[in-house]
Design an enzyme around this catalytic site. Structure first.
Site, short mmCIF file in Angstrom:
data_model
loop_
_atom_site.label_atom_id
_atom_site.label_comp_id
_atom_site.label_asym_id
_atom_site.label_seq_id
_atom_site.Cartn_x
_atom_site.Cartn_y
_atom_site.Cartn_z
NE ARG A 79 -2.76 19.93 -56.31
CZ ARG A 79 -2.37 19.79 -57.47
NH1 ARG A 79 -1.74 18.76 -58.11
NH2 ARG A 79 -2.71 20.86 -58.47
CB THR A 80 -1.94 14.50 -50.95
OG1 THR A 80 -0.83 15.11 -51.66
CG2 THR A 80 -1.40 13.31 -50.67
CE LYS A 118 1.44 21.88 -34.24
NZ LYS A 118 0.06 22.17 -34.54
NE ARG A 129 1.02 16.03 -46.87
CZ ARG A 129 1.04 16.41 -48.30
NH1 ARG A 129 0.91 17.75 -48.58
NH2 ARG A 129 1.42 15.70 -49.31
CG HIS A 138 4.66 13.24 -51.18
ND1 HIS A 138 4.01 12.15 -50.56
CD2 HIS A 138 4.35 14.19 -51.57
CE1 HIS A 138 2.75 12.81 -51.18
NE2 HIS A 138 2.76 13.84 -51.46
#
Lengths: 321, 188
Positions: free
Chosen positions: A71-72, A99, A121, A149
């Site tokens: 959704r974001t 990472k 994100r 956020h």
């Protein structure tokens, strides 16, 4: 000599010239107001036959998602496309590279490709900030770990202001797993900056230790808070927290912290219900609460696109200093 | 727009008033007559004021048209910031409300602005109008044409042609925004 350009610079909105959007705490009330004001125009645009404007023609926005969030990502993608930017989606999930290294490598790749903005994100708090050291592009934080956020907070502020006409003097109850919630951190900061009062409500195990320094009221009991709240903001229960034993059971959570029909009736008449989504019906709120006329949850989603357009519009224009 | 705001001018800047309140009123009145003459009435017209000072000018034109012909012309407002060609260079501007009072399909849209200068605002305004629909025609009414065009744009209705040098600033003040009606040329 005064030129037309200088006149235009004089009239720049307060949110203009923002290089990155990492942290709601970095935004002043004037900048938040400018973002919400511009979002109103973008909201009107969504009602028109042609929803697209040519403003960001020739600019490239990259959605760089190290965590799943359809959704974001879709909201940011629509926002950039309605401004005529080129959008590329870079989903880095499942990368076998360690990472930290992979973030830097990806950043340098995007830098080499000349993207103008990166929407990121990441599961690690601070990753968007780290990114700003490696790239010239504008960085927009779409959620980093438990940290921030910001666009979610801005769309929530927009939705509240749209409904009540103002933020100043309202009282917002933020309920649930505040400890693990980047949404809560960003929203509470934004509300305080805009002079709204906040009560954080949840079990002691789900409130951060530092909540005492947040300039908010704290309650471990939901029912006494309901009557004085203008906005009841329910945080999502992340199911992985159950296994970590932060809460005894879903049923107990729902009983103590969930909104149901009985609690709905205890709210003041003008109060509204909000939730950042995705909802766990039957946990944070019952189905009848989610579908109640005073639930603004669908408005939040719709306003997300307008607020993200506003952020891109205010950040990407003009020559970089 | 090309007109500067009141606080842009240094207090010592030499200023020359070229239109006073009466002259502005007469110029708007004449433009209203010209619009009616060209269209043989007010049917199928829409006046779209370009923010900021084009909006009150469009309302004044509509008011005069109503007095002259007892006809109502719909008035809208247009913010062109999202359509400008200098966003990448200058950056974002504040956004005002865009409002189309009627469907423009088949109608003549008259853009109304205070100062016509490079023509770039008008180009952006045309794009904004066309994004909304397909009008039969787009025309342009300006209170002041100060020359120095950078695009092939011309006005259909002009309140006053004002020869200027590029270093000068044409400042339009209107009662609705500035508390007074006046057009002046300033050399900063």
């Amino acid at each position: 000599m005064m030129t037309q350009d200088q006149i235009a610079l004089d009239e720049r909105p307060a949110g203009a010239g923002l290089s990155h959007l990492l942290d709601v705490d970095a935004l002043g009330a004037d900048q938040i107001t400018a973002i919400l004001d511009a979002a109103r125009t973008f909201q009107q645009l969504a009602a028109r036959p042609i929803k697209k404007v040519p403003t960001l023609r020739g600019r490239t926005v990259c959605n760089l998602f190290f965590e799943d969030s359809t959704r974001t990502r879709v909201s940011f993608e629509i926002a950039a496309k309605r401004l005529s930017a080129d959008v590329l989606n870079f989903s880095a999930k499942g990368s076998s590279v360690s990472k930290g290294e992979s973030l830097k490598d990806t950043a340098l790749t995007l830098q080499a490709m000349g993207v103008d903005a990166i929407v990121v994100r990441h599961h690690a708090a601070g990753a968007p900030h780290q990114l700003t050291r490696w790239v010239d592009a504008h960085v927009l934080n779409a959620g980093d770990g438990r940290h921030q956020h910001p666009t979610q907070a801005l769309l929530d502020l927009f939705t509240i202001r749209e409904h009540f006409g103002q933020l100043d003097g309202l009282h917002v109850a933020v309920i649930g797993d505040v400890l693990h919630s980047r949404v809560a951190r960003s929203l509470v900061q934004g509300l305080r900056t805009m002079s709204a009062g906040v009560t954080v409500v949840g079990p002691p195990t789900l409130l951060p230790l530092a909540v005492g320094q947040w300039d908010v009221d704290v309650s471990h009991d939901l029912d006494p808070v309901l009557g004085k709240a203008d906005v009841v903001y329910l945080l999502r229960v992340q199911h992985e927290r159950m296994s970590e034993q932060f809460i005894p059971s879903v049923r107990e959570y729902a009983r103590l912290w969930g909104m149901d029909g009985r609690r709905l009736r205890r709210l003041s008449e003008h109060a509204v219900i909000m939730h950042p989504g995705p909802m766990n019906r039957g946990v944070e709120l019952t189905a009848d609460v989610a579908d109640a006329p005073n639930a603004l949850i669908a408005r939040q989603v719709a306003n997300g696109v307008a607020v993200r357009m506003s952020c891109l519009y205010l950040m990407l224009g003009g020559e970089r200093a | 727009m090309t007109s500067a705001r009141a606080d842009d001018a240094a207090p010592s800047a030499p200023s020359r008033t070229v239109l006073d309140a009466d002259a502005i009123r007469r110029a708007v009145r004449r433009m209203a007559h010209e619009i009616l003459e060209r269209h043989a009435g007010a049917a199928d017209l829409v006046l779209m004021g370009v923010h900021t000072r084009g909006v009150p000018l469009a309302r004044r034109l509509a008011h005069d048209v109503a007095q002259i012909e007892q006809a109502t012309v719909p008035v809208g407002a247009l913010d062109v910031a999202l359509y400008r060609d200098d966003y990448a260079r200058i950056g974002p501007r504040p956004l005002e409300r865009t409002h189309f009072p009627v469907d423009t399909e088949g109608r003549t849209v008259v853009l109304v602005d205070d100062v016509l200068y490079t023509g770039r605002t008008v180009r952006a305004a045309m794009e904004a109008v066309i994004a909304e629909g397909r009008p039969a025609a787009i025309e342009l009414a300006v209170l002041v044409d100060r020359g120095h065009r950078e695009l092939p744009v011309r006005a259909d209705y002009v309140g006053k042609n004002l020869p200027t040098s590029a270093g000068e600033v044409v400042r339009v003040r209107l009662e609705e925004h500035d508390g007074v009606d006046a057009v002046s040329i300033e050399r900063p």
